[in-house]
Design a protein around this motif. Sequence first.
Motif, PDB file in Angstrom:
ATOM      1  N   THR A   1       0.857  -1.182   0.000  1.00 40.11           N
ATOM      2  CA  THR A   1       0.000   0.000   0.000  1.00 40.11           C
ATOM      3  C   THR A   1       0.892   1.231   0.000  1.00 40.11           C
ATOM      4  OG1 THR A   1      -1.701  -1.148   1.288  1.00 40.11           O
ATOM      5  CG2 THR A   1      -1.845   1.248   1.185  1.00 40.11           C
ATOM      6  N   LEU A   2       0.640   2.136  -0.939  1.00 40.30           N
ATOM      7  CA  LEU A   2       1.358   3.401  -0.990  1.00 40.30           C
ATOM      8  C   LEU A   2       0.426   4.488  -0.467  1.00 40.30           C
ATOM      9  CD1 LEU A   2       3.858   5.047  -1.818  1.00 40.30           C
ATOM     10  CD2 LEU A   2       2.845   5.284  -4.096  1.00 40.30           C
ATOM     11  N   TRP A   3       0.859   5.157   0.618  1.00 39.86           N
ATOM     12  CA  TRP A   3       0.094   6.239   1.234  1.00 39.86           C
ATOM     13  C   TRP A   3       0.751   7.559   0.839  1.00 39.86           C
ATOM     14  CZ3 TRP A   3      -3.935   4.546   4.540  1.00 39.86           C
ATOM     15  CH2 TRP A   3      -3.896   3.176   4.879  1.00 39.86           C
ATOM     16  N   ALA A   4      -0.036   8.507   0.347  1.00 42.68           N
ATOM     17  CA  ALA A   4       0.509   9.785  -0.100  1.00 42.68           C
ATOM     18  C   ALA A   4      -0.233  10.930   0.585  1.00 42.68           C
ATOM     19  CB  ALA A   4       0.387   9.922  -1.617  1.00 42.68           C
ATOM     20  N   ALA A   5       0.526  11.756   1.276  1.00 40.83           N
ATOM     21  CA  ALA A   5      -0.039  12.956   1.890  1.00 40.83           C
ATOM     22  C   ALA A   5      -0.015  14.066   0.857  1.00 40.83           C
ATOM     23  CB  ALA A   5       0.776  13.347   3.121  1.00 40.83           C
ATOM     24  N   THR A  42       5.152   3.585   2.533  1.00 39.11           N
ATOM     25  CA  THR A  42       4.744   2.272   2.016  1.00 39.11           C
ATOM     26  C   THR A  42       4.555   1.288   3.164  1.00 39.11           C
ATOM     27  OG1 THR A  42       5.955   2.640  -0.051  1.00 39.11           O
ATOM     28  CG2 THR A  42       5.331   0.378   0.459  1.00 39.11           C
ATOM     29  N   THR A  43       3.440   0.578   3.127  1.00 38.31           N
ATOM     30  CA  THR A  43       3.176  -0.491   4.088  1.00 38.31           C
ATOM     31  C   THR A  43       2.829  -1.770   3.327  1.00 38.31           C
ATOM     32  OG1 THR A  43       0.787  -0.066   4.221  1.00 38.31           O
ATOM     33  CG2 THR A  43       2.221   1.177   5.727  1.00 38.31           C
ATOM     34  N   LEU A  84     -11.022   1.898   8.906  1.00 35.41           N
ATOM     35  CA  LEU A  84     -10.251   3.110   8.634  1.00 35.41           C
ATOM     36  C   LEU A  84     -10.715   4.264   9.517  1.00 35.41           C
ATOM     37  CD1 LEU A  84     -10.081   2.821   4.749  1.00 35.41           C
ATOM     38  CD2 LEU A  84      -8.093   2.844   6.280  1.00 35.41           C
ATOM     39  N   GLU A  85     -12.000   4.341   9.760  1.00 35.38           N
ATOM     40  CA  GLU A  85     -12.526   5.419  10.609  1.00 35.38           C
ATOM     41  C   GLU A  85     -12.066   5.276  12.049  1.00 35.38           C
ATOM     42  OE1 GLU A  85     -16.648   6.535   8.175  1.00 35.38           O
ATOM     43  OE2 GLU A  85     -16.655   4.984   9.737  1.00 35.38           O
ATOM     44  N   ILE A  86     -11.787   4.062  12.475  1.00 33.00           N
ATOM     45  CA  ILE A  86     -11.246   3.859  13.818  1.00 33.00           C
ATOM     46  C   ILE A  86      -9.831   4.422  13.916  1.00 33.00           C
ATOM     47  CG2 ILE A  86     -10.482   2.112  15.491  1.00 33.00           C
ATOM     48  CD1 ILE A  86     -12.803   0.356  14.481  1.00 33.00           C
ATOM     49  N   GLU A  87      -9.015   4.162  12.900  1.00 35.14           N
ATOM     50  CA  GLU A  87      -7.616   4.606  12.921  1.00 35.14           C
ATOM     51  C   GLU A  87      -7.462   6.077  12.532  1.00 35.14           C
ATOM     52  OE1 GLU A  87      -5.349   2.791  14.191  1.00 35.14           O
ATOM     53  OE2 GLU A  87      -6.614   1.008  14.364  1.00 35.14           O
ATOM     54  N   PHE A  88      -8.419   6.596  11.753  1.00 40.10           N
ATOM     55  CA  PHE A  88      -8.386   8.005  11.334  1.00 40.10           C
ATOM     56  C   PHE A  88      -9.692   8.669  11.786  1.00 40.10           C
ATOM     57  CE2 PHE A  88      -5.604   5.697   8.470  1.00 40.10           C
ATOM     58  CZ  PHE A  88      -4.500   6.525   8.336  1.00 40.10           C
ATOM     59  N   PRO A  89      -9.836   8.908  13.092  1.00 44.57           N
ATOM     60  CA  PRO A  89     -11.134   9.318  13.651  1.00 44.57           C
ATOM     61  C   PRO A  89     -11.616  10.700  13.232  1.00 44.57           C
ATOM     62  CG  PRO A  89      -9.412   9.453  15.314  1.00 44.57           C
ATOM     63  CD  PRO A  89      -8.799   8.776  14.131  1.00 44.57           C
ATOM     64  N   HIS A  90     -10.736  11.567  12.750  1.00 46.95           N
ATOM     65  CA  HIS A  90     -11.139  12.929  12.393  1.00 46.95           C
ATOM     66  C   HIS A  90     -11.258  13.132  10.882  1.00 46.95           C
ATOM     67  CE1 HIS A  90     -10.570  13.975  16.576  1.00 46.95           C
ATOM     68  NE2 HIS A  90      -9.335  13.510  16.526  1.00 46.95           N
ATOM     69  N   ARG A 137      -5.991  -3.867  10.395  1.00 45.85           N
ATOM     70  CA  ARG A 137      -5.878  -2.757  11.335  1.00 45.85           C
ATOM     71  C   ARG A 137      -4.432  -2.493  11.719  1.00 45.85           C
ATOM     72  NH1 ARG A 137      -9.516  -1.794  16.443  1.00 45.85           N
ATOM     73  NH2 ARG A 137      -8.086  -0.030  16.431  1.00 45.85           N
ATOM     74  N   ALA A 138      -3.627  -3.537  11.808  1.00 50.07           N
ATOM     75  CA  ALA A 138      -2.213  -3.342  12.142  1.00 50.07           C
ATOM     76  C   ALA A 138      -1.525  -2.505  11.074  1.00 50.07           C
ATOM     77  CB  ALA A 138      -1.523  -4.697  12.291  1.00 50.07           C
ATOM     78  N   THR A 139      -1.836  -2.772   9.809  1.00 49.00           N
ATOM     79  CA  THR A 139      -1.253  -1.983   8.715  1.00 49.00           C
ATOM     80  C   THR A 139      -1.799  -0.562   8.720  1.00 49.00           C
ATOM     81  OG1 THR A 139      -0.985  -3.978   7.370  1.00 49.00           O
ATOM     82  CG2 THR A 139      -0.941  -1.872   6.222  1.00 49.00           C
ATOM     83  N   MET A 140      -3.106  -0.422   8.951  1.00 47.21           N
ATOM     84  CA  MET A 140      -3.704   0.912   9.009  1.00 47.21           C
ATOM     85  C   MET A 140      -3.123   1.733  10.155  1.00 47.21           C
ATOM     86  SD  MET A 140      -7.692  -0.119   8.433  1.00 47.21           S
ATOM     87  CE  MET A 140      -8.258  -0.986   6.980  1.00 47.21           C
ATOM     88  N   ALA A 141      -2.888   1.080  11.282  1.00 45.42           N
ATOM     89  CA  ALA A 141      -2.331   1.786  12.438  1.00 45.42           C
ATOM     90  C   ALA A 141      -0.929   2.307  12.141  1.00 45.42           C
ATOM     91  CB  ALA A 141      -2.302   0.858  13.653  1.00 45.42           C
ATOM     92  N   GLU A 142      -0.155   1.521  11.407  1.00 45.21           N
ATOM     93  CA  GLU A 142       1.182   1.976  11.008  1.00 45.21           C
ATOM     94  C   GLU A 142       1.082   3.242  10.162  1.00 45.21           C
ATOM     95  OE1 GLU A 142       4.806   0.700   8.018  1.00 45.21           O
ATOM     96  OE2 GLU A 142       3.540  -0.893   8.842  1.00 45.21           O
TER      97      GLU A 142
END
Length: 277
Positions: free
Chosen positions: A12-16, A27-28, A79-85, A42-47
């Motif tokens: 997974t590539l995460w881009a801000a 990258t995760t 995802l909403e749990i790990e990114f609550p806002h 969830r472990a990957t999302m938490a990272e």
Amino acid sequence: MILIADSGSTKTLWAACADGRIRTTHTTLGINPYYQTDEQMRATMAEAADWASADHVERLCFYGAGCTADKIPALKRLLEIEFPHAEVQVHSDLMAAARALLQHTRGIACILGTGSNSGLYDGTQIVQNVSPLGFILGDEGSGASIGKQFVGDCLKHQAPEALCRLFFDEYCLTAPEVVEQVYRRPFPNRYLAHFVPFLAQHIDEYDYIRNLIYRCFCDFLRRNVLQYPQAATLPVSFVGSVAYHFQPLLCNALSDMRLTMGAVAQSPIEGLAQFHA
């Protein structure tokens, strides 16, 4: 800040992003609800949340393999749990390809990476999709499919003997070890796809490799793209490492089937950043 995630079976590539530009990436492991438990995802999302400082993420646009209509609600909840806002959107990896490659124009968007997929895009949504069926029943033209064909040819003595020796020596493999990995270990599609760079490295030395990849691309086009009624009149665009690194063979296959090559991108992230600007 907008966070865009492009998730395949392998990574997974995460881009801000801000103002339509990618500021930083991370990258995760891949996230796929068909192959992983909630705890693993969830472990990957938490990272990713820790890397991105989740409290600063205003919008999260997640695109992923396995994000079918029945899986999206559960994935969105995690995802909403790990990114609550954050305002969380979840779409398929095929929608990522369509938006990145075609933006708001009509065309056929395809994925050729670890897996494969295709869809007819009307400029807003995917209006027709030939089911990829996964690497056992489908995924023609993908890294997993190419790797499966190559490894099978090596084990059945259908590939050039010198190439087979080179392959087994380079990876320090035996036939029983290959069978163990494919039939008894998780993610056999990832395992088979990771041999594709070896084929790319030796493609200029062996007609066998060029013919194998060309045939796999023709299978993909015949069994997927040609099923769309508009295929002959619309550009066919591709995202994914397999399409990107084997563009000449892909162009040949398209030309031989009288199809028009569109855009090709290794990753959809840049195009998605523009789309969400």
